[in-house]
Design a protein around this motif. Structure first.
Motif, PDB file in Angstrom:
ATOM      1  N   THR A 196      34.650  37.072  36.663  1.00  0.00           N
ATOM      2  CA  THR A 196      34.246  38.324  37.298  1.00  0.00           C
ATOM      3  C   THR A 196      35.378  38.910  38.117  1.00  0.00           C
ATOM      4  OG1 THR A 196      31.952  37.566  37.386  1.00  0.00           O
ATOM      5  CG2 THR A 196      32.557  39.387  38.849  1.00  0.00           C
ATOM      6  N   LEU A 197      36.070  38.082  38.867  1.00  0.00           N
ATOM      7  CA  LEU A 197      37.198  38.540  39.671  1.00  0.00           C
ATOM      8  C   LEU A 197      38.308  39.113  38.791  1.00  0.00           C
ATOM      9  CD1 LEU A 197      38.236  38.711  42.577  1.00  0.00           C
ATOM     10  CD2 LEU A 197      39.241  36.446  42.255  1.00  0.00           C
ATOM     11  N   ILE A 198      38.593  38.464  37.682  1.00  0.00           N
ATOM     12  CA  ILE A 198      39.620  38.955  36.766  1.00  0.00           C
ATOM     13  C   ILE A 198      39.216  40.316  36.197  1.00  0.00           C
ATOM     14  CG2 ILE A 198      40.683  38.534  34.503  1.00  0.00           C
ATOM     15  CD1 ILE A 198      40.667  35.536  35.258  1.00  0.00           C
ATOM     16  N   VAL A 199      37.956  40.458  35.818  1.00  0.00           N
ATOM     17  CA  VAL A 199      37.490  41.733  35.268  1.00  0.00           C
ATOM     18  C   VAL A 199      37.568  42.837  36.317  1.00  0.00           C
ATOM     19  CG1 VAL A 199      35.436  42.940  34.409  1.00  0.00           C
ATOM     20  CG2 VAL A 199      36.036  40.703  33.493  1.00  0.00           C
ATOM     21  N   ILE A 200      37.186  42.538  37.547  1.00  0.00           N
ATOM     22  CA  ILE A 200      37.245  43.538  38.620  1.00  0.00           C
ATOM     23  C   ILE A 200      38.682  43.962  38.873  1.00  0.00           C
ATOM     24  CG2 ILE A 200      36.938  43.874  41.109  1.00  0.00           C
ATOM     25  CD1 ILE A 200      34.368  42.195  40.852  1.00  0.00           C
ATOM     26  N   ILE A 201      39.596  43.013  38.944  1.00  0.00           N
ATOM     27  CA  ILE A 201      41.002  43.342  39.184  1.00  0.00           C
ATOM     28  C   ILE A 201      41.573  44.155  38.025  1.00  0.00           C
ATOM     29  CG2 ILE A 201      43.312  42.337  39.383  1.00  0.00           C
ATOM     30  CD1 ILE A 201      41.992  40.068  41.020  1.00  0.00           C
ATOM     31  N   ALA A 202      41.264  43.754  36.791  1.00  0.00           N
ATOM     32  CA  ALA A 202      41.769  44.482  35.628  1.00  0.00           C
ATOM     33  C   ALA A 202      41.216  45.903  35.588  1.00  0.00           C
ATOM     34  CB  ALA A 202      41.403  43.737  34.349  1.00  0.00           C
ATOM     35  N   THR A 203      39.955  46.067  35.948  1.00  0.00           N
ATOM     36  CA  THR A 203      39.344  47.398  35.959  1.00  0.00           C
ATOM     37  C   THR A 203      39.982  48.279  37.019  1.00  0.00           C
ATOM     38  OG1 THR A 203      37.273  46.433  35.208  1.00  0.00           O
ATOM     39  CG2 THR A 203      37.166  48.633  36.133  1.00  0.00           C
ATOM     40  N   LYS A 204      40.233  47.722  38.199  1.00  0.00           N
ATOM     41  CA  LYS A 204      40.876  48.502  39.263  1.00  0.00           C
ATOM     42  C   LYS A 204      42.279  48.919  38.859  1.00  0.00           C
ATOM     43  CE  LYS A 204      38.462  47.098  43.412  1.00  0.00           C
ATOM     44  NZ  LYS A 204      38.593  46.551  44.762  1.00  0.00           N
TER      45      LYS A 204
END
Length: 88
Positions: free
Chosen positions: A68-76
């Motif tokens: 989830t953290l990786i997806v949030i960072i990639a999306t930002k």
């Protein structure tokens, strides 16, 4: 726990349009029923002793949190790059 389910369905009705609310409520109900059906099956795969179950569930939570953290960072980062292109 008994108050959470009505809150979720009420919230779905509040945030969605009157036309789409039944569809979204149906999706939430199917997800709830599917989770109720699969939870004993998944619990069986986690283990039979309490210490094993707790360890495996914790491991799953850690992996889910990292993903989830990786997806949030990639999306930002993607939004930042798109915004930079629009500004130029």
């Amino acid at each position: 726990m008994l108050i959470i389910i009505p809150y979720i369905f009420n919230r779905i009705s509040e945030v969605s349009s009157a036309k789409k609310a039944p569809f979204f409520t149906s999706i939430a109900l199917v997800g709830s029923n599917l989770g109720s059906f699969l939870s004993p099956i998944i619990a069986n795969y986690l283990g039979t002793q309490s210490s094993t179950v707790i360890f495996n569930a914790g491991l799953i939570n850690i992996v889910t949190g990292v993903v989830t953290l990786i997806v949030i960072i990639a999306t930002k980062e993607r939004r930042h790059h798109v915004h930079q292109k629009l500004v130029k």
